[in-house]
Enzyme design. Structure first.
Site, PDB file in Angstrom:
ATOM      1  N   GLU A   1       3.709   1.377   2.173  1.00  0.00           N
ATOM      2  CA  GLU A   1       4.719   0.367   1.848  1.00  0.00           C
ATOM      3  C   GLU A   1       4.598  -0.851   2.753  1.00  0.00           C
ATOM      4  O   GLU A   1       5.584  -1.426   3.203  1.00  0.00           O
ATOM      5  CB  GLU A   1       6.130   0.988   1.902  1.00  0.00           C
ATOM      6  CG  GLU A   1       6.107   2.429   1.402  1.00  0.00           C
ATOM      7  CD  GLU A   1       7.408   2.918   0.838  1.00  0.00           C
ATOM      8  OE1 GLU A   1       8.280   3.237   1.638  1.00  0.00           O
ATOM      9  OE2 GLU A   1       7.532   2.987  -0.401  1.00  0.00           O
TER      10      GLU A   1
ATOM     11  N   GLU B   1       7.896  14.731   8.782  1.00  0.00           N
ATOM     12  CA  GLU B   1       6.944  13.728   8.283  1.00  0.00           C
ATOM     13  C   GLU B   1       5.836  13.516   9.309  1.00  0.00           C
ATOM     14  O   GLU B   1       4.662  13.511   8.987  1.00  0.00           O
ATOM     15  CB  GLU B   1       7.695  12.404   8.066  1.00  0.00           C
ATOM     16  CG  GLU B   1       6.815  11.235   7.714  1.00  0.00           C
ATOM     17  CD  GLU B   1       7.603   9.928   7.776  1.00  0.00           C
ATOM     18  OE1 GLU B   1       7.877   9.431   8.895  1.00  0.00           O
ATOM     19  OE2 GLU B   1       7.964   9.412   6.699  1.00  0.00           O
TER      20      GLU B   1
ATOM     21  N   ASP C   1       0.833  -1.202   0.000  1.00  0.00           N
ATOM     22  CA  ASP C   1       0.000   0.000   0.000  1.00  0.00           C
ATOM     23  C   ASP C   1       0.873   1.259   0.000  1.00  0.00           C
ATOM     24  O   ASP C   1       2.096   1.175  -0.097  1.00  0.00           O
ATOM     25  CB  ASP C   1      -0.981  -0.029   1.186  1.00  0.00           C
ATOM     26  CG  ASP C   1      -0.287   0.003   2.546  1.00  0.00           C
ATOM     27  OD1 ASP C   1       0.907   0.368   2.628  1.00  0.00           O
ATOM     28  OD2 ASP C   1      -0.943  -0.337   3.547  1.00  0.00           O
TER      29      ASP C   1
HETATM   30  C1  BGC Z   1       5.868   6.355   3.550  1.00  0.00           C
HETATM   31  C2  BGC Z   1       5.562   6.456   2.058  1.00  0.00           C
HETATM   32  C3  BGC Z   1       6.417   7.553   1.443  1.00  0.00           C
HETATM   33  C4  BGC Z   1       7.899   7.380   1.779  1.00  0.00           C
HETATM   34  C5  BGC Z   1       8.729   8.576   1.337  1.00  0.00           C
HETATM   35  C6  BGC Z   1       7.358   6.143   3.737  1.00  0.00           C
HETATM   36  O1  BGC Z   1       7.643   6.058   5.093  1.00  0.00           O
HETATM   37  O2  BGC Z   1       5.151   5.289   4.122  1.00  0.00           O
HETATM   38  O3  BGC Z   1       4.215   6.771   1.868  1.00  0.00           O
HETATM   39  O4  BGC Z   1       6.233   7.561   0.056  1.00  0.00           O
HETATM   40  O5  BGC Z   1       8.046   7.244   3.163  1.00  0.00           O
HETATM   41  O6  BGC Z   1       8.229   9.774   1.863  1.00  0.00           O
END
Ligand code: BGC
Length: 374
Positions: free
Chosen positions: A163, A328, A160
């Site tokens: 990931e 994030e 998903d």
């Molecule tokens: C997230 C992804 C994202 C990636 C880079 C991962 O930890 O689950 O959705 O694309 O980080 O930002």
């Protein structure tokens, strides 16, 4: 005081590579790659704020990257057409800034990013007022290949957008595929099969992706259904917002979408705070994600709930550090605090700045401004 919209644009432009790729985060070792998913939303944000050249350079990077790996894509399509397992042949979820395959092991089979990329590309063409029929031929080739790839592979379980959970299908991922197939048509790469597949994906989500009157995080392939426990079949995931905003498999005011948003609000949005990905999240202890606060706010603007969107915008602004950088996720209300330190020991502090967080902030900020102007 930092002007956060201006700083966000600067963060994105400063870190865009000469190749056009956007790194997910310039300071976080595992995020020194360009993801189709993050990049699509970042490019969309750049179009929204009028930085079309930045968006164009990103799209051009994607086109070159997809065409460079076209053999893998064609092999996957051939296998899917024969109903065979894909083995190691498929397009990756992220590539180096030069469009090469990464060195580390990674859960690379993810389909949502490619769908969202097609959606962002169609939005780019529309905003610039370009005639879709005059797109560079390499762009048309990459769009066509990507649409064929998604149409051939959509029913395969894949990782998903977080990931994870590769054994399932995911309504969010399916909505991104749906939007991607529609977008290919919008830029003139129309194909009847693509349209029929988009309709099939739409039906599939509404038939298998709804429980207790709302959309669910994941769908079991039919042969596994009996073994799934209840929590997994009824849980929501904040990314389900994307089924309507922006992927429009449902409209933001569709009762099913509103019931889903209400569940997300109740289970994943802390009052006056940010938004968790899903209840069982343990990544960095399962914090509140800045980009999801922007995403939910964007949905609320589209659903006509301005106040709620404003509150989310203010929360995001309060998370910026003194330089204006957004992380994030924020770790003040963790769902699984015991798991925080294992991630910190493995990869260091939470990624900051995360370009996707800045992008979702910009999208929400502009969406609210536009509504004000009306
Ligand atoms: C997230 C992804 C994202 C990636 C880079 C991962 O930890 O689950 O959705 O694309 O980080 O930002």
């Amino acid at each position: 005081m930092v002007n956060l919209p201006q700083h966000s644009i600067r963060v994105i432009l400063t870190h865009q590579a000469p190749s056009g790729a956007y790194p997910a985060s310039p300071t976080f070792p595992t995020y020194h790659y360009s993801w189709f998913r993050d990049g699509a939303f970042i490019a969309y944000a750049m179009d929204v704020v009028g930085e079309h050249e930045s968006a164009r350079r990103f799209h051009d990077w994607v086109v070159r990257t997809i065409l460079r790996h076209r053999e893998q894509a064609e092999r996957a399509i051939r296998r899917a057409e024969r109903g065979r397992p894909l083995e190691e042949d498929y397009l990756h979820t992220r590539y180096t800034l030069d469009g090469e395959v990464g060195d580390e092991e990674w859960p690379n089979f993810q389909l949502d990013g490619l769908g969202t990329w097609l959606w962002a590309l169609a939005a780019h063409v529309r905003r610039r007022g370009d005639n879709p029929y005059t797109l560079p031929s390499s762009w048309r080739e990459a769009v066509k290949l990507t649409a064929r790839y998604l149409a051939a592979l959509w029913a395969y379980p894949c990782y998903d957008l977080w990931e994870e959970h590769p054994q399932y299908l995911h309504p969010y991922t399916l909505s991104a595929i749906y939007a991607g197939l529609q977008a290919a048509r919008a830029v003139g790469v129309f194909n009847l099969d693509g349209q029929a597949t988009a309709d099939e994906v739409h039906r599939f989500v509404l038939t298998h992706g709804v429980r207790d009157g709302h959309l669910v995080k994941q769908i079991c392939p039919p042969e596994q259904e009996a073994t799934l426990d209840d929590d997994l079949t009824t849980a929501v995931d904040a990314s389900l917002i994307g089924v309507s905003t922006p992927h429009r498999l449902l409209s933001p005011t569709d009762p099913l979408m509103q019931a889903t948003a209400a569940r997300i609000e109740a289970e994943l949005h802390c009052e006056g705070g940010g938004v968790h990905r899903y209840r069982a999240d343990t990544y960095y202890g399962g914090g509140e994600w800045v980009l999801l606060a922007g995403w939910l706010g964007w949905y609320y603007v589209e659903a006509g709930e301005r106040e709620r969107a404003q509150t989310l915008l203010r929360w995001i602004e309060a998370q910026a550090d003194p330089e204006g950088n957004l992380p994030e996720q924020v770790s003040t209300h963790l769902l699984a605090p015991a798991h925080y330190s294992e991630w910190e020991a493995r990869w260091g502090p939470v990624a900051k700045p995360l370009l996707w967080s800045h992008a979702m902030y910009l999208i929400l900020h502009r969406a609210l401004e536009r509504r004000e102007g009306h």
